[in-house]
Design an enzyme around this catalytic site. Sequence first.
Site, PDB file in Angstrom:
ATOM      1  N   ILE A  97     -48.892  84.353  48.832  1.00 19.60           N
ATOM      2  CA  ILE A  97     -49.505  84.064  50.091  1.00 19.60           C
ATOM      3  C   ILE A  97     -48.741  82.821  50.383  1.00 19.60           C
ATOM      4  O   ILE A  97     -48.648  81.859  49.601  1.00 19.60           O
ATOM      5  CB  ILE A  97     -50.866  83.662  49.985  1.00 19.60           C
ATOM      6  N   TYR A  98     -47.914  83.047  51.442  1.00 17.72           N
ATOM      7  CA  TYR A  98     -47.068  81.720  51.769  1.00 17.72           C
ATOM      8  C   TYR A  98     -47.167  81.626  53.202  1.00 17.72           C
ATOM      9  O   TYR A  98     -47.322  82.575  54.227  1.00 17.72           O
ATOM     10  CB  TYR A  98     -45.488  81.879  51.475  1.00 17.72           C
ATOM     11  N   GLY A 109     -53.506  80.480  55.639  1.00 21.01           N
ATOM     12  CA  GLY A 109     -53.630  80.910  54.395  1.00 21.01           C
ATOM     13  C   GLY A 109     -55.017  81.423  54.041  1.00 21.01           C
ATOM     14  O   GLY A 109     -55.098  82.567  53.422  1.00 21.01           O
ATOM     15  N   LYS A 110     -56.082  80.900  54.679  1.00 18.84           N
ATOM     16  CA  LYS A 110     -57.343  81.545  54.511  1.00 18.84           C
ATOM     17  C   LYS A 110     -57.362  82.948  55.091  1.00 18.84           C
ATOM     18  O   LYS A 110     -57.996  83.851  54.718  1.00 18.84           O
ATOM     19  CB  LYS A 110     -58.181  80.493  55.296  1.00 18.84           C
ATOM     20  N   ASN A 136     -48.860  73.644  41.138  1.00 17.65           N
ATOM     21  CA  ASN A 136     -49.193  73.686  42.490  1.00 17.65           C
ATOM     22  C   ASN A 136     -50.850  73.384  42.827  1.00 17.65           C
ATOM     23  O   ASN A 136     -51.397  74.278  43.024  1.00 17.65           O
ATOM     24  CB  ASN A 136     -48.837  75.081  43.013  1.00 17.65           C
ATOM     25  N   TYR A 143     -57.869  78.214  45.513  1.00 17.24           N
ATOM     26  CA  TYR A 143     -58.368  79.693  44.683  1.00 17.24           C
ATOM     27  C   TYR A 143     -59.787  79.147  44.176  1.00 17.24           C
ATOM     28  O   TYR A 143     -60.649  79.915  44.031  1.00 17.24           O
ATOM     29  CB  TYR A 143     -57.503  80.172  44.040  1.00 17.24           C
ATOM     30  N   LYS A 145     -61.968  76.840  44.938  1.00 17.42           N
ATOM     31  CA  LYS A 145     -63.118  76.802  46.011  1.00 17.42           C
ATOM     32  C   LYS A 145     -63.337  78.301  46.557  1.00 17.42           C
ATOM     33  O   LYS A 145     -64.519  78.335  46.969  1.00 17.42           O
ATOM     34  CB  LYS A 145     -62.389  76.070  47.246  1.00 17.42           C
TER      35      LYS A 145
END
Length: 175
Positions: A97-98, A109-110, A136, A143, A145
């Site tokens: 995911i970028y 991203g969400k 990172n 993640y 969260k």
Amino acid sequence: MDNVKIVDATPNDVAQLQNISIQTFSETFSAVNTPEDMTQYLNESLSLNKLRDELNNKLSQFYFAIHNEEVIGYLKLNTGQAQTDVKDNDALEIERIYVSQAFLGKNIGKLLYEKAVQIARKTGARYIWLGVWEKNSRAISFYKKNGFVEFDQHVFMLGTDRQIDIMMKKDLMND
């Protein structure tokens, strides 16, 4: 953020995929890796031929985040034998995911993550897993969260640099 669409990427989109892949990977990791390791990784892992092969793999799926006709991020999912480590038919791997740096903090991203969860549920996956570089902290925090827990580690080669990824998973059966 309004006016963002998540759309399937096809083999015809290989040039766009390469552009957003190189852009976002470079934005994310250039400052903390050597130019030589970055160049080697980008040339080997994000070449047109490699990305074309990945796009043609029926066990992998790519999605673009599009804003005003511009690709601003992407998602890569793997199932079955396309998974990089676990290779569990009951799992879905989020391999990438970028999001473009200009759009960080705007929930892109969400949106991509939610697409992954939607697909995992639709396909009956029991859990989602991924590997994230141990340094990172922004991604690890995201993640955690969202209910992911650490379960292992693996080596990720960035050029000649042997890096450690934390493997994390989220159980979808108790969610």
